[in-house]
Scaffold this motif. Structure first.
Motif, PDB file in Angstrom:
ATOM      1  N   LYS A  58      -3.453   0.295   8.476  1.00 54.61           N
ATOM      2  CA  LYS A  58      -3.405  -0.507   7.202  1.00 54.61           C
ATOM      3  C   LYS A  58      -2.312  -1.002   6.566  1.00 54.61           C
ATOM      4  N   PHE A 107     -13.247  -7.642   6.087  1.00 55.82           N
ATOM      5  CA  PHE A 107     -12.032  -6.847   6.681  1.00 55.82           C
ATOM      6  C   PHE A 107     -12.078  -7.210   8.136  1.00 55.82           C
ATOM      7  N   ILE A 124       0.780  -1.082  -0.196  1.00 56.71           N
ATOM      8  CA  ILE A 124       0.025  -0.051   0.100  1.00 56.71           C
ATOM      9  C   ILE A 124       0.954   1.387   0.078  1.00 56.71           C
ATOM     10  N   ASP A 134      -5.131   9.273   1.957  1.00 53.81           N
ATOM     11  CA  ASP A 134      -6.497   8.905   2.313  1.00 53.81           C
ATOM     12  C   ASP A 134      -6.976   9.979   3.307  1.00 53.81           C
ATOM     13  N   SER A 180      -1.552  -4.406   8.224  1.00 54.46           N
ATOM     14  CA  SER A 180      -2.607  -5.707   7.711  1.00 54.46           C
ATOM     15  C   SER A 180      -1.920  -6.439   6.651  1.00 54.46           C
ATOM     16  N   GLN A 181      -0.825  -5.836   6.079  1.00 56.58           N
ATOM     17  CA  GLN A 181      -0.462  -6.642   4.938  1.00 56.58           C
ATOM     18  C   GLN A 181       1.362  -7.061   5.288  1.00 56.58           C
ATOM     19  N   GLU A 200      -4.152   5.481  11.989  1.00 56.56           N
ATOM     20  CA  GLU A 200      -5.071   4.573  11.125  1.00 56.56           C
ATOM     21  C   GLU A 200      -3.987   4.111   9.853  1.00 56.56           C
TER      22      GLU A 200
END
Length: 201
Positions: free
Chosen positions: A161, A76, A14, A151, A164-165, A157
């Motif tokens: 994100k 999610f 990301i 974003d 999460s990867q 936050e």
């Protein structure tokens, strides 16, 4: 190698700039197959929508229209739900990908595949193989800054994100070529041009 075609898997994480690199490669005249687009198009298929809603015993439609955002929020929250969704969609996504590769007349094909490394141990079951992995790299600090700006979110936050990867530094270990996106667009384009030039030697 499929029918004397060279398959290059393009990946990143990301906010590393993978989409920008994919567009640069496309603009140089190369075929780039976008796995996310295949997955997106798949969710236009009413039969697959029915299968997903049946698997979760939940409707993701609003006023008769299927909403991807509702499905995303639902899966999610749970790895088990995500695994169920993947078991429905991945087989079909790779079937379409292999079909597009086999029917292509190009000798070099790029596959834009965000979760390549996460799926690397399962690719054999989908009969997908590649010749090289090109990774678009940005440091975690750069990822955070770009994601916050893109974003319009806070650092906490953005970190959730990114975490999460699989980490971008872990992904580097799998790459045949690393495109460093820590500088400006011109520098990025220069690296892409150099790699493409060597590819055609």
């Amino acid at each position: 190698m499929k029918q004397n075609k060279k398959i290059i898997a393009l990946t990143g994480s990301i906010s590393t700039g993978k989409s920008t690199v994919a567009n640069l490669i496309r603009n140089k005249g190369y075929e780039v197959i976008d796995l996310d687009k295949i997955g997106h198009d798949l969710l236009n298929d009413k039969e697959i929508i029915r299968e997903i809603e049946s698997a979760f015993n939940t409707s993701f439609s609003k006023k008769g229209e299927f909403k991807r955002s509702l499905l995303s929020k639902y899966v999610f929250k749970s790895k088990d739900r995500l695994n169920i969704l993947n078991s429905i969609t991945h087989k079909r996504i790779f079937e379409k990908l292999n079909y597009l590769i086999n029917k292509s007349q190009e000798k070099i094909i790029f596959v834009d595949m965000p979760l390549l490394i996460e799926l690397i141990d399962t690719l054999d079951q989908y009969e997908f193989s590649y010749d090289e992995i090109w990774l678009v790299y940005s440091s975690p600090d750069t990822q955070i800054k770009r994601l916050m700006k893109r974003d319009k979110i806070k650092e906490e936050e953005a970190l959730i994100k990114i975490k999460s990867q699989l980490s971008i530094d872990e992904k580097k270990k799998y790459a045949d070529k690393i495109i460093n996106n820590e500088s400006d667009l011109q520098n990025l384009e220069n690296q892409v041009e150099e790699f493409l030039k060597n590819l055609n030697k």
